[in-house]
Design a protein around this motif. Structure first.
Motif, PDB file in Angstrom:
ATOM      1  N   GLU A  94      -2.892  -2.442  -6.885  1.00 44.71           N
ATOM      2  CA  GLU A  94      -4.295  -2.375  -7.272  1.00 44.71           C
ATOM      3  C   GLU A  94      -4.584  -1.077  -8.017  1.00 44.71           C
TER       4      GLU A  94
ATOM      5  N   ARG B 116       0.647  -4.668   4.953  1.00 44.49           N
ATOM      6  CA  ARG B 116       0.388  -5.913   4.205  1.00 44.49           C
ATOM      7  C   ARG B 116       0.559  -7.140   5.091  1.00 44.49           C
TER       8      ARG B 116
ATOM      9  N   GLU C  81      -0.865  -0.498  -3.187  1.00 49.44           N
ATOM     10  CA  GLU C  81      -0.082  -1.630  -3.691  1.00 49.44           C
ATOM     11  C   GLU C  81      -0.148  -1.617  -5.210  1.00 49.44           C
TER      12      GLU C  81
ATOM     13  N   ILE D 268      -2.105   1.571   6.523  1.00 47.89           N
ATOM     14  CA  ILE D 268      -2.288   0.239   5.962  1.00 47.89           C
ATOM     15  C   ILE D 268      -0.990  -0.552   6.057  1.00 47.89           C
TER      16      ILE D 268
ATOM     17  N   ARG E  96     -10.933  -7.655   5.249  1.00 49.40           N
ATOM     18  CA  ARG E  96      -9.728  -8.450   5.005  1.00 49.40           C
ATOM     19  C   ARG E  96      -8.452  -7.631   4.891  1.00 49.40           C
ATOM     20  N   THR E  97      -8.552  -6.346   4.690  1.00 55.57           N
ATOM     21  CA  THR E  97      -7.373  -5.496   4.539  1.00 55.57           C
ATOM     22  C   THR E  97      -7.003  -4.870   5.878  1.00 55.57           C
TER      23      THR E  97
END
Length: 269
Positions: A122, A153, A120, A151, A180-181
């Motif tokens: 980050e 979102r 993303e 992954i 949390r991801t």
């Protein structure tokens, strides 16, 4: 207790990248008592420096959720289980059909390849050296892939796992370790921390009954069930806690150190 097998992140290592002094002392006491130590992690070999720098560990580490057995002293793999490239792209296709927004990456024995957008917005110092690019352009047919990552979102890690795991079970073994991801970690079918730890313990003529294991996330479940004494962190995932049957105190309270101190005290009585 003849062998201690411990996860790293969330079990002995905090978000600040530190292992507490009490935990360091507890592991040293185990070594001094002649107890074998092995660390069992989802991390790749290149991210094991906290063990060397803070614990002075130079032995064996089971990495990438059991796909790699790594010798820290020689900085070389002892063994590895690599994914078939065809299986990776078929799993990618299936996951994309379920979650069109999903993005992917692979861990190899020599590095990391990630699709654009995987991180993303980050920035990661650990991944700064790797340039995002489509996997179908960068992943060679003979690449030694030990972990395939997906992954999204949307939703939680548990929701993503529940949706994807049954759809790709014939191709890969799937778990997750990010609190949390929504990121899934996939390996060769049948490979997990427990399978590789069991083989390692057998090589030392140590039975499961003499193994104390610590973990905190779903990728630790099989290991916690296999060990004669499996402890999930009180701060860990509910499914890990349920699988272990025994709890170590919260990570913030040096839970691993507390358990090891108590066991060592009993053994010296």
């Amino acid at each position: 207790m003849r062998l201690v097998a411990s996860d790293i992140d969330g079990t002995i290592l905090g978000h600040d990248g530190k292992i507490s002094d009490r935990t360091v002392k507890a592991f040293k006491a185990c070594r001094d008592a002649g107890v074998e130590l092995v660390f069992v992690t989802g991390r790749p070999p290149r991210w094991l420096y906290p063990l060397q720098e803070q614990l002075g560990h130079s032995g064996i580490v089971i990495c990438s959720n059991g796909a790699v057995v790594w010798d820290l002293e020689t900085e070389k793999p002892i063994s590895s289980c690599t994914l078939d490239i065809t299986s990776i792209f078929e799993a990618r296709r299936i996951i994309k059909s379920l979650r069109p927004d999903a993005l992917f990456a692979v861990e190899t024995l020599t590095g990391f390849q990630l699709e654009p957008g995987f991180l993303e917005n980050e920035t990661s110092e650990l991944l700064a050296e790797f340039t995002p690019a489509p996997l179908d352009q960068t992943l060679a047919a003979d690449a030694a892939v030990v972990k395939f990552l997906a992954i999204t979102r949307r939703g939680t890690p548990d929701e993503f796992l529940a949706e994807v795991q049954p759809a790709v079970a014939h191709l890969v073994s799937t778990t997750h370790s990010a609190p949390r991801t929504a990121m899934l970690e996939m390996s060769v079918p049948g490979i997990n921390k427990a399978v590789t730890l069991a083989k390692y313990a057998e090589s030392l003529a140590i039975e499961a009954a003499d193994v104390v294991a610590f973990g905190d996330m779903p990728n630790d479940i099989e290991m916690l069930r296999w060990a004669g004494h499996g402890y999930a962190m009180a701060s860990g995932h509910p499914e890990a806690i349920l699988a272990a049957g025994q709890q170590a105190p919260h990570f913030d309270d040096d839970g691993v150190a507390q358990i090891l101190e108590a066991i060592l005290a009993e053994q010296t009585v």
